[in-house]
Design an enzyme around this catalytic site. Structure first.
Site, PDB file in Angstrom:
ATOM      1  N   THR A 111       0.830  -1.206   0.000  1.00 17.29           N
ATOM      2  CA  THR A 111       0.000   0.000   0.000  1.00 17.29           C
ATOM      3  C   THR A 111       0.863   1.253   0.000  1.00 17.29           C
ATOM      4  O   THR A 111       0.622   2.192  -0.772  1.00 17.29           O
ATOM      5  CB  THR A 111      -0.952  -0.010   1.206  1.00 17.29           C
ATOM      6  OG1 THR A 111      -1.924  -1.053   1.023  1.00 17.29           O
ATOM      7  CG2 THR A 111      -1.666   1.330   1.363  1.00 17.29           C
TER       8      THR A 111
ATOM      9  N   HIS B 217       4.349  -9.768   2.814  1.00 14.52           N
ATOM     10  CA  HIS B 217       3.547 -10.800   3.477  1.00 14.52           C
ATOM     11  C   HIS B 217       2.801 -11.709   2.505  1.00 14.52           C
ATOM     12  O   HIS B 217       2.186 -12.686   2.925  1.00 14.52           O
ATOM     13  CB  HIS B 217       2.590 -10.169   4.504  1.00 14.52           C
ATOM     14  CG  HIS B 217       1.412  -9.459   3.942  1.00 14.52           C
ATOM     15  ND1 HIS B 217       0.149  -9.979   3.948  1.00 14.52           N
ATOM     16  CD2 HIS B 217       1.299  -8.233   3.373  1.00 14.52           C
ATOM     17  CE1 HIS B 217      -0.697  -9.125   3.409  1.00 14.52           C
ATOM     18  NE2 HIS B 217      -0.023  -8.051   3.055  1.00 14.52           N
TER      19      HIS B 217
ATOM     20  N   THR C 268      13.903   5.969  10.143  1.00 12.70           N
ATOM     21  CA  THR C 268      14.866   4.903  10.415  1.00 12.70           C
ATOM     22  C   THR C 268      14.408   3.606   9.766  1.00 12.70           C
ATOM     23  O   THR C 268      13.265   3.174   9.963  1.00 12.70           O
ATOM     24  CB  THR C 268      15.023   4.701  11.936  1.00 12.70           C
ATOM     25  OG1 THR C 268      15.439   5.933  12.520  1.00 12.70           O
ATOM     26  CG2 THR C 268      16.040   3.625  12.229  1.00 12.70           C
TER      27      THR C 268
ATOM     28  N   GLN D 277       0.571  -9.238  -6.189  1.00 19.02           N
ATOM     29  CA  GLN D 277       0.102 -10.620  -6.341  1.00 19.02           C
ATOM     30  C   GLN D 277       0.959 -11.430  -7.314  1.00 19.02           C
ATOM     31  O   GLN D 277       0.966 -12.660  -7.262  1.00 19.02           O
ATOM     32  CB  GLN D 277      -1.355 -10.632  -6.812  1.00 19.02           C
ATOM     33  CG  GLN D 277      -2.330 -10.048  -5.822  1.00 19.02           C
ATOM     34  CD  GLN D 277      -2.439 -10.857  -4.530  1.00 19.02           C
ATOM     35  OE1 GLN D 277      -2.101 -12.031  -4.480  1.00 19.02           O
ATOM     36  NE2 GLN D 277      -2.908 -10.201  -3.473  1.00 19.02           N
TER      37      GLN D 277
ATOM     38  N   CYS E  44      -8.562  -6.116   1.550  1.00 16.83           N
ATOM     39  CA  CYS E  44      -8.540  -4.677   1.846  1.00 16.83           C
ATOM     40  C   CYS E  44      -9.929  -4.055   1.788  1.00 16.83           C
ATOM     41  O   CYS E  44     -10.108  -2.895   2.132  1.00 16.83           O
ATOM     42  CB  CYS E  44      -7.591  -3.963   0.880  1.00 16.83           C
ATOM     43  SG  CYS E  44      -5.893  -4.515   1.064  1.00 16.83           S
TER      44      CYS E  44
END
Length: 386
Positions: A70, A203, A239, A181, A327
């Site tokens: 995203t 993920h 960071t 995907q 989502c």
């Protein structure tokens, strides 16, 4: 449980956790610190960046680590469009497909709503495909960016990205693709694809949530969205998540190494699963392209049911899947992707998506197909008039 919702997320691979562990424990340094502890962290970050670049066929300097797909989509769409418009004030239009992920669509709509850009949507055919010639017709000297996803997260349709990118290049328009995907299933060589920017998410590959990458071709103007200390070569301040970058690089490397064999095996299982569901569930409709499809996605509409009711029946039977994009969870509106392919609202609300993990077994899909038949029959029986 038979888990068939890998397009939503995948478990973290043990090898990825092991690669990350030192940077979650003893090697805790800030890579911007100019001492030995910081230098070790910086070296790990450089190695992860080089690892990702080797898989994508690009330079390490073209890899930006993000918090996920995203953020990568937001940075690409807004960052490139804003930078291009700053250089050429005529370029105040963004072109996207009608089947983009919400991260791309919402980014384009933000540019229009808040900053005065306009958004053009190139339509798709009944299988969710963008016609390169139709895209070319929307590209003019007022376009700042074009974004078309590599593979759709709901229906699995794979776009002819190389052709679409070539059309954009012919019109001097930067081209971005959301490849979240596609990673692990389709080639990601950015030179072969011809893209100027590409988004990836960890993920979906066996890395932790909150990890991702944006590839941006050298000399592509990019306005940062997060300001501060100038990390990531000024593209994304803050960071760096060293452990996350190391984990993402490990997951991408492992997925790419297994991809040629894995994609062929899962594609064959997917095709048999599709054939069985279409044969055994009366009235079932395959959504997306029959051939130009991700190896890992089989998506259907089951007229005469409710997609959510079918999902509940399947969950009771031990099959985990979804009605579309994770989502859009919590929304009872029909999928914009399915509506864009020409389905009516009532049919679109019967959608169910099955997305397969890389290690899915033939026996699991055989059992799942039978449970789909039973679940759809049960829902239709409950909805039938007395």
């Amino acid at each position: 449980m038979i888990y068939l919702d890998a397009a939503a997320t995948t478990p973290v691979r043990r090898e990825v956790l092991e690669a990350m562990w030192p940077y979650l424990t003893g090697e805790f340094g800030n890579p911007s610190s100019h001492h030995e502890t910081g230098e070790r962290a910086a070296a790990a970050l450089r190695a992860a960046r080089a690892d990702v670049a080797a898989t994508l066929g690009c330079r390490p300097s073209e890899v930006i680590f993000t918090s996920g797909g995203t953020e990568a989509d937001n940075l690409a769409v807004q960052g490139i469009a804003l930078a291009r418009a700053a250089r050429d004030p005529r370029r105040r239009r963004v072109v996207i497909s009608a089947v983009e992920h919400a991260a791309v669509t919402a980014s384009a709509e933000f540019l229009a709503r808040v900053l005065g850009f306009t958004v053009s949507r190139v339509p798709v055919d009944s299988q969710g495909r963008v016609d390169p010639a139709e895209l070319s017709g929307l590209l003019d000297d007022d376009v700042a960016l074009c974004s078309v996803m590599y593979a759709n997260n709901e229906i699995g349709t794979v776009q002819a990205v190389a052709e679409l990118a070539a059309a954009a290049r012919a019109s001097d328009v930067p081209f971005h693709t959301d490849a979240v995907q596609a990673a692990g299933w389709l080639p990601l060589d950015v030179a072969a694809l011809g893209v100027d920017a590409m988004s990836l998410s960890g993920h979906k590959l066996g890395a932790p949530k909150g990890t991702g990458v944006l590839y941006v071709r050298s000399r592509t103007p990019l306005e940062p969205l997060i300001h501060g200390g100038g990390q990531e070569r000024g593209a994304r301040s803050g960071t760096e998540n060293v452990a996350g970058a190391v984990g993402f690089a490990a997951a991408l490397r492992l997925a790419e190494a297994a991809r040629p064999v894995q994609a062929a095996r899962v594609a064959a299982l997917r095709s048999r699963f599709i054939d069985r569901v279409l044969a055994e569930v009366p009235g079932s409709l395959l959504t997306g392209a029959p051939e130009e499809r991700l190896p890992s996605v089989a998506s259907f509409c089951f007229p005469g049911t409710s997609g959510e009711s079918v999902l509940l029946e399947l969950e009771r039977a031990g099959v985990t899947c979804s009605s579309g994009s994770a989502c859009a969870a919590g929304s009872d509106e029909p999928s914009e992707v399915l509506l864009a392919t020409g389905l009516d609202r009532e049919t679109a609300q019967t959608a169910v998506r099955f997305s397969f993990p890389a290690a899915v077994a033939e026996e699991e899909l055989e059992e799942a197909a039978e449970r789909v038949r039973q679940a759809v029959a049960a829902v239709r029986a409950l909805r039938a008039p007395a």
